[in-house]
Design a protein around this motif. Sequence first.
Motif, PDB file in Angstrom:
ATOM      1  N   GLN E  47       0.834  -1.207   0.000  1.00 20.89           N
ATOM      2  CA  GLN E  47       0.000   0.000   0.000  1.00 20.89           C
ATOM      3  C   GLN E  47       0.864   1.251   0.000  1.00 20.89           C
ATOM      4  OE1 GLN E  47      -3.925   0.231   0.424  1.00 20.89           O
ATOM      5  NE2 GLN E  47      -2.953   1.861  -0.743  1.00 20.89           N
ATOM      6  N   ARG E  48       1.886   1.276   0.842  1.00 23.95           N
ATOM      7  CA  ARG E  48       2.732   2.465   0.964  1.00 23.95           C
ATOM      8  C   ARG E  48       3.510   2.738  -0.329  1.00 23.95           C
ATOM      9  NH1 ARG E  48       5.797   1.263   5.350  1.00 23.95           N
ATOM     10  NH2 ARG E  48       7.619   0.619   4.141  1.00 23.95           N
ATOM     11  N   ASN E  51       1.116   3.954  -3.078  1.00 22.87           N
ATOM     12  CA  ASN E  51       0.758   5.345  -2.818  1.00 22.87           C
ATOM     13  C   ASN E  51       1.890   6.298  -3.221  1.00 22.87           C
ATOM     14  OD1 ASN E  51      -1.747   4.687  -1.804  1.00 22.87           O
ATOM     15  ND2 ASN E  51      -1.156   4.870   0.348  1.00 22.87           N
ATOM     16  N   LYS E  54       2.024   6.535  -7.053  1.00 15.20           N
ATOM     17  CA  LYS E  54       0.958   7.392  -7.587  1.00 15.20           C
ATOM     18  C   LYS E  54       1.274   8.863  -7.331  1.00 15.20           C
ATOM     19  CE  LYS E  54      -2.690   5.420  -5.671  1.00 15.20           C
ATOM     20  NZ  LYS E  54      -4.116   5.293  -5.253  1.00 15.20           N
ATOM     21  N   GLU E  55       1.783   9.137  -6.130  1.00 20.81           N
ATOM     22  CA  GLU E  55       2.030  10.518  -5.718  1.00 20.81           C
ATOM     23  C   GLU E  55       3.178  11.136  -6.512  1.00 20.81           C
ATOM     24  OE1 GLU E  55       2.478  10.707  -1.460  1.00 20.81           O
ATOM     25  OE2 GLU E  55       3.578  12.598  -1.586  1.00 20.81           O
TER      26      GLU E  55
END
Lengths: 131, 131, 131, 131, 131, 131
Positions: E47-48, E51, E54-55
């Motif tokens: 998940q990290r 994220n 994407k960021e």
Amino acid sequence: MATVKLIQYEEATPSVKAVFDDIKMTRNVPDVNNFWKSLANHPETLQRVWNNVKEVMGDGAIDSMTKEMIYIAVSIANNCSYCVHTHTAAAFKKGMSDAQYQELLAVITLASTTNNIATGMQIPTDEQFLK
Amino acid sequence: MATVKLIQYEEATPSVKAVFDDIKMTRNVPDVNNFWKSLANHPETLQRVWNNVKEVMGDGAIDSMTKEMIYIAVSIANNCSYCVHTHTAAAFKKGMSDAQYQELLAVITLASTTNNIATGMQIPTDEQFLK
Amino acid sequence: MATVKLIQYEEATPSVKAVFDDIKMTRNVPDVNNFWKSLANHPETLQRVWNNVKEVMGDGAIDSMTKEMIYIAVSIANNCSYCVHTHTAAAFKKGMSDAQYQELLAVITLASTTNNIATGMQIPTDEQFLK
Amino acid sequence: MATVKLIQYEEATPSVKAVFDDIKMTRNVPDVNNFWKSLANHPETLQRVWNNVKEVMGDGAIDSMTKEMIYIAVSIANNCSYCVHTHTAAAFKKGMSDAQYQELLAVITLASTTNNIATGMQIPTDEQFLK
Amino acid sequence: MATVKLIQYEEATPSVKAVFDDIKMTRNVPDVNNFWKSLANHPETLQRVWNNVKEVMGDGAIDSMTKEMIYIAVSIANNCSYCVHTHTAAAFKKGMSDAQYQELLAVITLASTTNNIATGMQIPTDEQFLK
Amino acid sequence: MATVKLIQYEEATPSVKAVFDDIKMTRNVPDVNNFWKSLANHPETLQRVWNNVKEVMGDGAIDSMTKEMIYIAVSIANNCSYCVHTHTAAAFKKGMSDAQYQELLAVITLASTTNNIATGMQIPTDEQFLK
């Protein structure tokens, strides 16, 4: 497996064929290896790299076989599998003995060890080496 | 600046002094450099590394000066500032000429270039090198 | 000497001050170090990295001091001078003994040695490790 | 695929067999792995490296399993595929749990991230770390 | 060949499936690649990292395709075979032309060359760059 | 501090002065930096490297400022302090904004993170990327 097509001699443009011919003649081999077939996708880079190799790797103040040993050392430190294979073969072809090969590996591994020690303890360079 | 204390000859234990004496005598220098003064914090490692250096770095199938050149190559690729300084000095002391030094740097930089090309294009190793 | 300005606490924006306060409180220090002062030029990255550090570096299945030793190992291999200094200090602060420190360095240098040997001889991974 | 022949137990010289026997007994395995079979081409190096491994990797101020985790960290940073495989297997064999393994990878990747940040912004080491 | 199991979509937990769905939708692909299947063994890290990707990797002050070229550059320098393959494919998919690809490789290899020269001769940074 | 003498303009040979003049004119600077002053010890290498730089670093399919950003990325990964400083300055001079700089660093650090993950778990390259 390469990110580019390997250009075979038969399908190469005339300018690329010229470089391939020069490599084959200089190295006395029937075909160029995958490195050159990959570089052939960009003829200017192919030409420039081959010119550099001819200029740098022949006998000079340092003999050609020793230059291959140095090349192996850098390729191991840089972890380049392709280069380790090809330059190890080249060094043997140019006369490196088994004894020299073993000593070469011993020096390389000792160097990495002491590199790590110096970095690990952040050892300051002695004044005498800083002129 | 080191992460450990630099142990000077005068404050060293007898076993460390013995190693320092051996280094000074072997290298014909008045004092050991910071590398050994840092390692002196752990006498077993000091002894082991010095033994390795004596065993590996002398004249053999490869001569001692060429071994220093190989050491420089690895240290540059591994980016060890301390080792680049000290082994460059050692190579010159053992007779490396300016011409040899320049050729050494030329080989090293060419090797990094082709290492990058091989890695960049993920060039597969030719069958002939995989026996 | 940094490529960016080091942002001191007094001149920081409120959101940056909030992160600085959290760091100071968590680590029980009077001021944050240069790493955080540099990152403060980009508050989003500062926040994200600090969150990662808090999430990853505390006691878990691996205790916090051992995590610092691992951090030192990576920083030495990656040759990051700043990180070697700061994480060596952190490890000692979290209870690493001199004996542990020396063993840590011995493991790191041995690992680099065998890494080099494996790469140097292009040793194929044994079947049993490829499941 | 190696640049040297892999020496099998049956074809090894007596002195090499002795080292192989010691490895098999110490590690409780039926055969040595390719690393040792490659090193066997140079019996002195084989002996020296095995002695180092025995000396450095057992339980000490740092326990043996933690030493394997440190070894994995260095091998990942140095990108040694062979060593990552073998030492990950060794760490699991010595009791590393999945949770510890995941935390280990998290610390390693965080360390590389901050190593890059420090290098990228050329962050000067704080005075307090330079004693 | 990985040190962990590759988790396929069908066998994934709901929270992992959610991340896989997001990746597939964002990238418009029928399945996630092995990188995500490996990370799926540790859902928090999966998940990290997703994220972060994407960021960081979308169009911003730097466009997304240029970001992939930078990614290729780092992956080559770090010698990550997996990443060189996947990000080279991603860059082409985002519109990198053959001419841009060749120029990218030329810049990367030139950079490694001059990195080596600077390290080899231990060139001191000019005052003007140290502010 | 360099392992060679820094050759100042006034003491340079005519052929070296010619290269220095070309650099100063091309870059619109009053003096060349230490990199060129160090290379000047070997006029052939100086000439060859400067020719490469001119050939590779100008606007092309990739614009010159983006090329500097790629150069920074490689120099960070290779940990070349001199190159990080000089090329960061060059990128800003060619128009890189603070926002672009921050995004550049974010991409570089993310790339190192995922490089480590891929290496750490020895993730096999997906078929689709192996053509």
